[in-house]
Design an enzyme around this catalytic site. Structure first.
Site, PDB file in Angstrom:
ATOM      1  N   GLN A   1       0.813  -1.224   0.000  1.00  0.00           N
ATOM      2  CA  GLN A   1       0.000   0.000   0.000  1.00  0.00           C
ATOM      3  C   GLN A   1       0.846   1.273   0.000  1.00  0.00           C
ATOM      4  O   GLN A   1       0.325   2.352  -0.283  1.00  0.00           O
ATOM      5  CB  GLN A   1      -0.942   0.026   1.211  1.00  0.00           C
ATOM      6  CG  GLN A   1      -2.054  -1.020   1.129  1.00  0.00           C
ATOM      7  CD  GLN A   1      -2.963  -0.930   2.336  1.00  0.00           C
ATOM      8  OE1 GLN A   1      -2.695  -1.525   3.365  1.00  0.00           O
ATOM      9  NE2 GLN A   1      -4.035  -0.165   2.212  1.00  0.00           N
TER      10      GLN A   1
ATOM     11  N   CYS B   1     -10.583   0.156   3.699  1.00  0.00           N
ATOM     12  CA  CYS B   1      -9.168   0.008   3.361  1.00  0.00           C
ATOM     13  C   CYS B   1      -8.596   1.388   3.114  1.00  0.00           C
ATOM     14  O   CYS B   1      -9.237   2.218   2.463  1.00  0.00           O
ATOM     15  CB  CYS B   1      -9.042  -0.855   2.105  1.00  0.00           C
ATOM     16  SG  CYS B   1      -7.340  -1.119   1.582  1.00  0.00           S
ATOM     17  N   LEU B   2      -7.397   1.635   3.621  1.00  0.00           N
ATOM     18  CA  LEU B   2      -6.790   2.955   3.439  1.00  0.00           C
ATOM     19  C   LEU B   2      -6.503   3.248   1.960  1.00  0.00           C
ATOM     20  O   LEU B   2      -6.364   4.405   1.585  1.00  0.00           O
ATOM     21  CB  LEU B   2      -5.505   3.076   4.263  1.00  0.00           C
ATOM     22  CG  LEU B   2      -5.716   3.080   5.792  1.00  0.00           C
ATOM     23  CD1 LEU B   2      -4.373   3.093   6.518  1.00  0.00           C
ATOM     24  CD2 LEU B   2      -6.576   4.258   6.233  1.00  0.00           C
TER      25      LEU B   2
ATOM     26  N   HIS C   1      -7.238  -9.468   6.117  1.00  0.00           N
ATOM     27  CA  HIS C   1      -7.318  -8.387   5.131  1.00  0.00           C
ATOM     28  C   HIS C   1      -5.900  -7.929   4.730  1.00  0.00           C
ATOM     29  O   HIS C   1      -5.603  -7.767   3.546  1.00  0.00           O
ATOM     30  CB  HIS C   1      -8.129  -7.229   5.738  1.00  0.00           C
ATOM     31  CG  HIS C   1      -8.190  -5.981   4.924  1.00  0.00           C
ATOM     32  ND1 HIS C   1      -9.382  -5.417   4.522  1.00  0.00           N
ATOM     33  CD2 HIS C   1      -7.206  -5.145   4.468  1.00  0.00           C
ATOM     34  CE1 HIS C   1      -9.116  -4.321   3.825  1.00  0.00           C
ATOM     35  NE2 HIS C   1      -7.814  -4.121   3.786  1.00  0.00           N
ATOM     36  N   GLU C   2      -5.027  -7.769   5.731  1.00  0.00           N
ATOM     37  CA  GLU C   2      -3.673  -7.285   5.436  1.00  0.00           C
ATOM     38  C   GLU C   2      -2.856  -8.338   4.697  1.00  0.00           C
ATOM     39  O   GLU C   2      -2.101  -8.007   3.774  1.00  0.00           O
ATOM     40  CB  GLU C   2      -2.962  -6.851   6.721  1.00  0.00           C
ATOM     41  CG  GLU C   2      -3.624  -5.711   7.479  1.00  0.00           C
ATOM     42  CD  GLU C   2      -4.053  -4.541   6.624  1.00  0.00           C
ATOM     43  OE1 GLU C   2      -3.363  -4.241   5.622  1.00  0.00           O
ATOM     44  OE2 GLU C   2      -5.101  -3.923   6.937  1.00  0.00           O
TER      45      GLU C   2
HETATM   46 NI    NI Z   1      -6.517  -2.621   3.063  1.00  0.00          NI
END
Ligand code: NI
Length: 175
Positions: free
Chosen positions: A51, A95-96, A137-138
């Site tokens: 990310q 999510c960022l 998720h990560e």
């Molecule tokens: Ni995420």
């Protein structure tokens, strides 16, 4: 510590499989610390290295939500799910890299995760509740998978279109 810019979907780097981290180095520890700072600043409860455009198997998380409770920052190098419960739970995820979009995702309710910690030690722990959802998720990010990949195509496309528009607006604002 340095705040790192967070990539916004769609971005090809968010779709790539991240590479295992070899021996820990000071450089990798700085990366983990930067990611934690970036996550807290966002604010978010988890962040994966892809990310911020780093295609390495590193995630950070802290799912302590109770006000006044001590934080529990975790940095996981080469995290791996070694066991999953049959029982599932459904959480509204965000999510960022997909700001302000949320959707329910069903995942195993409990997972056992093995990883290398910041000190280079092998660790293993069972996560439940929000922690279980967050760590899955990560780890998905390390496989190039986003939470919207669990949604129906129409909903996924709708969110992606919104993100394309958001990125266009941000690029314009940045001049
Ligand atoms: Ni995420």
């Amino acid at each position: 510590m340095t705040l790192r810019p967070i990539l916004i979907h769609p971005d090809p780097r968010l779709k790539k499989v991240a590479a295992p981290v070899p021996d820990l180095s000071d450089e990798l520890r700085v990366l983990a610390d930067d990611m934690l700072e970036t996550m807290y600043d966002a604010p978010g409860i988890g962040l994966a290295a892809p990310q911020i455009g780093v295609l390495k198997r590193l995630i950070v998380l802290d799912c302590v939500k109770e006000e006044g409770a001590a934080p529990r920052p975790l940095a996981m190098f080469n995290p791996e799910i070694v066991a999953r419960s049959d029982e599932t739970s459904t959480y509204e995820e965000g999510c960022l890299s997909i700001p302000e979009q949320y959707a329910e995702v069903t995942r195993p309710a409990e997972v056992e995760v093995a990883w290398i910690d910041r000190d280079g030690k092998a660790r293993q722990e069972v996560f439940t509740g929000l922690w279980a959802t967050c760590v899955q998720h990560e780890i998905d990010h390390l496989e190039g998978k986003l939470f919207i990949d669990y949604l129906k195509p129409l909903k996924r496309q709708m969110i992606t279109r919104k993100m394309v528009k958001l990125k266009r607006e941000r690029a314009r604002a940045a001049g």
